[in-house]
Design a protein around this motif. Structure first.
Motif, PDB file in Angstrom:
ATOM      1  N   GLU A  74       0.988  -1.271   0.076  1.00 42.88           N
ATOM      2  CA  GLU A  74       0.121  -0.030   0.050  1.00 42.88           C
ATOM      3  C   GLU A  74       0.754   1.184  -0.098  1.00 42.88           C
ATOM      4  N   ASN A  75       2.075   1.103   0.674  1.00 40.70           N
ATOM      5  CA  ASN A  75       2.664   2.382   0.576  1.00 40.70           C
ATOM      6  C   ASN A  75       3.420   2.517  -0.760  1.00 40.70           C
ATOM      7  N   LEU A  76       3.814   1.570  -1.151  1.00 44.03           N
ATOM      8  CA  LEU A  76       4.338   1.756  -2.830  1.00 44.03           C
ATOM      9  C   LEU A  76       3.359   2.172  -3.736  1.00 44.03           C
ATOM     10  N   ASN A  77       2.128   1.562  -3.601  1.00 42.99           N
ATOM     11  CA  ASN A  77       1.008   2.179  -4.526  1.00 42.99           C
ATOM     12  C   ASN A  77       0.872   3.613  -4.233  1.00 42.99           C
ATOM     13  N   GLN A  78       0.793   3.968  -2.888  1.00 42.85           N
ATOM     14  CA  GLN A  78       0.653   5.411  -2.527  1.00 42.85           C
ATOM     15  C   GLN A  78       1.588   6.348  -3.318  1.00 42.85           C
ATOM     16  N   TRP A  79       2.919   6.016  -3.010  1.00 41.25           N
ATOM     17  CA  TRP A  79       4.051   6.744  -3.604  1.00 41.25           C
ATOM     18  C   TRP A  79       3.927   6.749  -5.194  1.00 41.25           C
ATOM     19  N   LEU A  80       3.598   5.426  -5.921  1.00 42.95           N
ATOM     20  CA  LEU A  80       3.876   5.635  -7.271  1.00 42.95           C
ATOM     21  C   LEU A  80       2.681   6.359  -7.936  1.00 42.95           C
TER      22      LEU A  80
END
Length: 352
Positions: A74-80
């Motif tokens: 979820e962190n990677l998705n939010q960042w990207l």
């Protein structure tokens, strides 16, 4: 190799790292390739201090846990989600990494790979082993990623852009040497805390985390306090007493004894609790085991001063005294989108 495949590799890496903490190394049977990597990583964590005396198991475990949390899907998705990677033409990006705290260059490593480029890494002699180990784990998860990762011990060659981190002196060399390449050149920065005198004890305890984590070696560590006129330092010293055991670490203790002696021989007035000295000083960069402080009379004037000195400052910590400041205790827990020097690394990588 598609970005979604690379993202999956980093998510698996996050699951792997989440098994390791100072309290317990707990093997999760669902994590990939534990038979190859689990025991070796435990050994590497405990060997890190022999490679770099500041990399105690406690500090390495803290970095490992920080990355375990960051690399959740979820962190990677939010960042990207804020970027369009559809037009990226893969290039080779050289990285010259710092080595002041464990895995300090991993965000640049992640950013280059996740944006679709190849990475050419020159590690610091102070942190050679951890990032290479994590790269090997990524390759075990998906062998295709090996085509995107190269480490070099020599001079960087055959690259299209560069991200280099060093001191102010080395930055001048980098700027000259890489003048014909797209680049991000990072220099020395320091972090500051702004106190009002209204902080609770728990706030000041958390401020101790910002000061002492990684022994104060990181640019996100607080090295300077701004305090109101006639500030009472007693509550501050009482709160940070929880970190008193730092003095039992020999390298820190040696720095404390040396820097305190230098200050006293120069007849500087010090506040001292036998493991940290406070010195009134206008500089932002204090030596290990010391924090500088400066009085302010008007918070608005201080805000303007911090804005004017923004290029010297990595983080500002306060309890809402300064706009967009970081809460106490959070400087060494950056999100993926908290970029060093406020330079958007992914935006840079999209434009090369």
């Amino acid at each position: 190799m598609l970005q979604i495949e690379k993202k999956k590799c980093f998510v698996e890496l996050g699951k792997f790292l989440n098994q390791f903490s100072l309290e317990e190394n707990s093997k999760n049977e669902t994590v990939l390739h534990n038979d190859l990597f689990f025991d070796s990583f435990v050994d590497l964590i405990h060997l890190s201090q022999s490679h770099n005396g500041w990399f105690t198991p406690e500090q390495v475990y803290h970095s490992v846990q920080s990355w375990a949390k960051a690399l959740q899907e979820e962190n990677l998705n939010q960042w990207l989600s804020n970027y369009d990677f559809s037009k990226v033409q893969p290039k080779t990006v050289g990285l010259i990494l710092a080595g002041n705290i464990p895995l300090v260059g991993f965000h640049d490593f992640l950013s280059v790979l996740i944006s679709g480029h190849k990475v050419l890494v020159k590690t610091s002699s102070n942190d050679q082993h951890l990032i290479k180990f994590l790269a090997q784990y990524l390759i075990a998860v998906n062998s295709e990623i090996e085509n995107f990762i190269t480490f070099t011990d020599g001079k960087l060659e055959n690259f299209d852009a560069v991200i280099a981190t060093g001191s102010n002196n080395t930055a001048r060399y980098f700027e000259f040497y890489f003048k014909d390449k797209p680049s991000i050149i990072r220099k020395n920065r320091n972090s500051v805390a702004v106190l009002t005198g209204e902080e609770r004890r728990e706030d000041l305890v958390q401020l101790g985390e910002d000061i002492f984590r990684y022994f104060g070696l990181g640019c996100r560590n607080v090295s300077k306090l701004f305090v109101p006129k006639d500030y009472d330092f007693q509550p501050f010293f009482q709160a940070i007493y929880e970190y008193k055991d730092v003095i039992f670490y020999e390298k820190y203790s040696n720095n404390y004894d040396y820097n305190k002696a230098v200050f006293l021989m120069s007849n500087f007035k010090l506040l001292d609790n036998e493991f940290l000295t406070l010195k009134e000083d206008t500089s932002y960069a204090s030596p290990i085991s010391s924090v500088f402080y400066e009085f302010y009379e008007n918070i608005e004037d201080l805000r303007k001063q911090l804005e004017n000195d923004a290029e010297q400052i990595q983080c500002v910590v306060s309890k809402n005294a300064i706009p967009k400041s970081i809460p106490f205790g959070k400087t060494q827990q950056p999100e993926l989108w908290d970029y060093a020097d406020n330079v958007d690394t992914l935006e840079f990588l999209l434009q090369i």
